[in-house]
Motif scaffolding. Structure first.
Motif, mmCIF file in Angstrom:
data_model
loop_
_atom_site.group_PDB
_atom_site.id
_atom_site.type_symbol
_atom_site.label_atom_id
_atom_site.label_comp_id
_atom_site.label_asym_id
_atom_site.label_seq_id
_atom_site.Cartn_x
_atom_site.Cartn_y
_atom_site.Cartn_z
ATOM 1 N N MET A 1 47.843 99.120 58.975
ATOM 2 C CA MET A 1 46.002 99.219 59.603
ATOM 3 C C MET A 1 46.932 98.195 60.855
ATOM 4 O O MET A 1 46.842 97.069 60.160
ATOM 5 C CB MET A 1 46.172 99.142 58.693
ATOM 6 N N PRO A 2 46.664 98.513 61.778
ATOM 7 C CA PRO A 2 46.777 97.230 63.407
ATOM 8 C C PRO A 2 45.102 96.114 62.746
ATOM 9 O O PRO A 2 44.789 96.484 62.591
ATOM 10 C CB PRO A 2 46.807 97.979 64.171
ATOM 11 N N ASP A 3 45.404 95.009 63.125
ATOM 12 C CA ASP A 3 44.759 93.718 63.829
ATOM 13 C C ASP A 3 43.907 94.836 65.125
ATOM 14 O O ASP A 3 44.681 95.370 65.975
ATOM 15 C CB ASP A 3 44.438 92.762 64.103
ATOM 16 N N MET A 4 42.701 93.811 65.372
ATOM 17 C CA MET A 4 42.275 94.096 66.920
ATOM 18 C C MET A 4 41.555 93.436 67.164
ATOM 19 O O MET A 4 40.861 91.700 66.290
ATOM 20 C CB MET A 4 40.805 95.749 66.468
ATOM 21 N N LEU A 5 40.634 93.031 68.248
ATOM 22 C CA LEU A 5 40.291 91.694 68.697
ATOM 23 C C LEU A 5 39.281 92.219 69.953
ATOM 24 O O LEU A 5 39.063 93.162 70.265
ATOM 25 C CB LEU A 5 41.667 91.453 70.188
ATOM 26 N N VAL A 6 38.543 91.437 69.612
ATOM 27 C CA VAL A 6 37.062 91.350 70.200
ATOM 28 C C VAL A 6 36.690 90.278 71.289
ATOM 29 O O VAL A 6 36.639 88.840 70.242
ATOM 30 C CB VAL A 6 35.366 91.508 69.174
ATOM 31 N N LYS A 7 36.063 90.712 72.253
ATOM 32 C CA LYS A 7 35.936 89.673 73.173
ATOM 33 C C LYS A 7 34.059 89.106 72.734
ATOM 34 O O LYS A 7 33.357 89.659 72.569
ATOM 35 C CB LYS A 7 35.566 89.616 74.341
ATOM 36 N N LEU A 8 34.167 87.892 72.412
ATOM 37 C CA LEU A 8 32.441 87.889 71.703
ATOM 38 C C LEU A 8 31.455 87.186 72.614
ATOM 39 O O LEU A 8 30.695 87.254 72.335
ATOM 40 C CB LEU A 8 32.803 86.618 70.821
ATOM 41 N N TYR A 9 32.439 87.195 73.747
ATOM 42 C CA TYR A 9 31.206 86.918 74.885
ATOM 43 C C TYR A 9 30.800 88.665 75.519
ATOM 44 O O TYR A 9 30.505 88.239 77.054
ATOM 45 C CB TYR A 9 32.264 86.354 75.772
ATOM 46 N N ASP A 10 30.939 89.219 75.453
ATOM 47 C CA ASP A 10 31.372 90.511 75.886
ATOM 48 C C ASP A 10 30.697 92.169 75.106
ATOM 49 O O ASP A 10 31.120 92.718 75.107
ATOM 50 C CB ASP A 10 32.388 90.550 76.792
ATOM 51 N N LEU A 11 30.005 91.087 74.338
ATOM 52 C CA LEU A 11 29.303 91.688 73.085
ATOM 53 C C LEU A 11 28.180 92.933 74.240
ATOM 54 O O LEU A 11 27.197 92.225 74.516
ATOM 55 C CB LEU A 11 29.212 91.389 72.083
ATOM 56 N N PRO A 12 28.366 94.236 73.366
ATOM 57 C CA PRO A 12 26.864 94.721 73.090
ATOM 58 C C PRO A 12 25.626 94.133 72.398
ATOM 59 O O PRO A 12 25.981 94.278 72.204
ATOM 60 C CB PRO A 12 27.418 96.887 72.510
ATOM 61 N N ASP A 13 24.495 94.268 73.052
ATOM 62 C CA ASP A 13 23.371 94.038 72.734
ATOM 63 C C ASP A 13 23.484 94.767 71.177
ATOM 64 O O ASP A 13 23.342 95.792 70.728
ATOM 65 C CB ASP A 13 22.271 94.376 73.903
ATOM 66 N N GLU A 14 22.870 93.909 70.086
ATOM 67 C CA GLU A 14 22.688 94.183 68.961
ATOM 68 C C GLU A 14 21.005 94.658 68.573
ATOM 69 O O GLU A 14 21.087 95.397 67.776
ATOM 70 C CB GLU A 14 22.915 92.985 67.790
#
Length: 163
Positions: A1-14
């Motif tokens: 199973m691969p890893d994934m990368l998330v841009k924390l400076y471009d998150l959807p509003d929680e």
């Protein structure tokens, strides 16, 4: 199973995800040290001993890197960060009976937002199962050639590869 990368400076509003889970009677909160043993038992029962070990590491940080989803005093889900390695999201789990109500998304976005507030620019989601869930909910992208990644020396993974 691969890893994934998330841009924390471009998150959807929680906020919408948190409101949706709240509408189903579920609150998302940072776990407190007095909750540690109860949460670890729950994680061990619903996610296994390896996840409980990772969760225990999340409790060792100040502030705690474990968030829980609760209905009253009942735990219905959890999510951790900085457990396997710094800047990693996971492990996480929501009871099957609670899925489809936005609880997993709320936990995910609350944790990722906490990571951003801690100063991270990016997060790694390790050894992802539901790739589409992360693509949809936090715009994560698969990291090429990341399987088994950091988990290559993980004993259980080594055991599975040798079979």
């Amino acid at each position: 199973m691969p890893d994934m990368l998330v841009k924390l400076y471009d998150l959807p509003d929680e906020a919408p995800a948190l409101a949706r889970s709240r509408a189903f009677g579920v609150e998302i909160r940072r776990a407190m040290p007095p909750d540690r043993e109860r949460v670890l038992r729950w994680v061990g029962e619903h996610s296994g001993e390896c996840a409980a070990g990772e969760c225990a590491v999340a409790f060792a940080h100040t502030p705690c890197g474990c968030w829980i989803a609760t209905r009253g005093a009942e735990i219905v889900g959890y999510a951790c960060y900085d457990a396997t390695a710094p800047d990693f999201f996971g492990p996480t789990r929501v009871l099957d009976s609670e899925q489809g109500h936005g609880v997993g998304t709320a936990l995910l976005l609350r944790c990722l937002t906490a990571m951003r507030e801690h100063g991270y620019g990016y997060a790694i989601i390790g050894s992802v199962g539901p790739v589409a869930f992360y693509e949809k909910n936090c715009h994560a992208t698969v990291i090429p050639d990341s399987d088994p990644g950091i988990y290559k020396d993980f004993l259980r993974g080594m055991e599975k590869r040798s079979q």
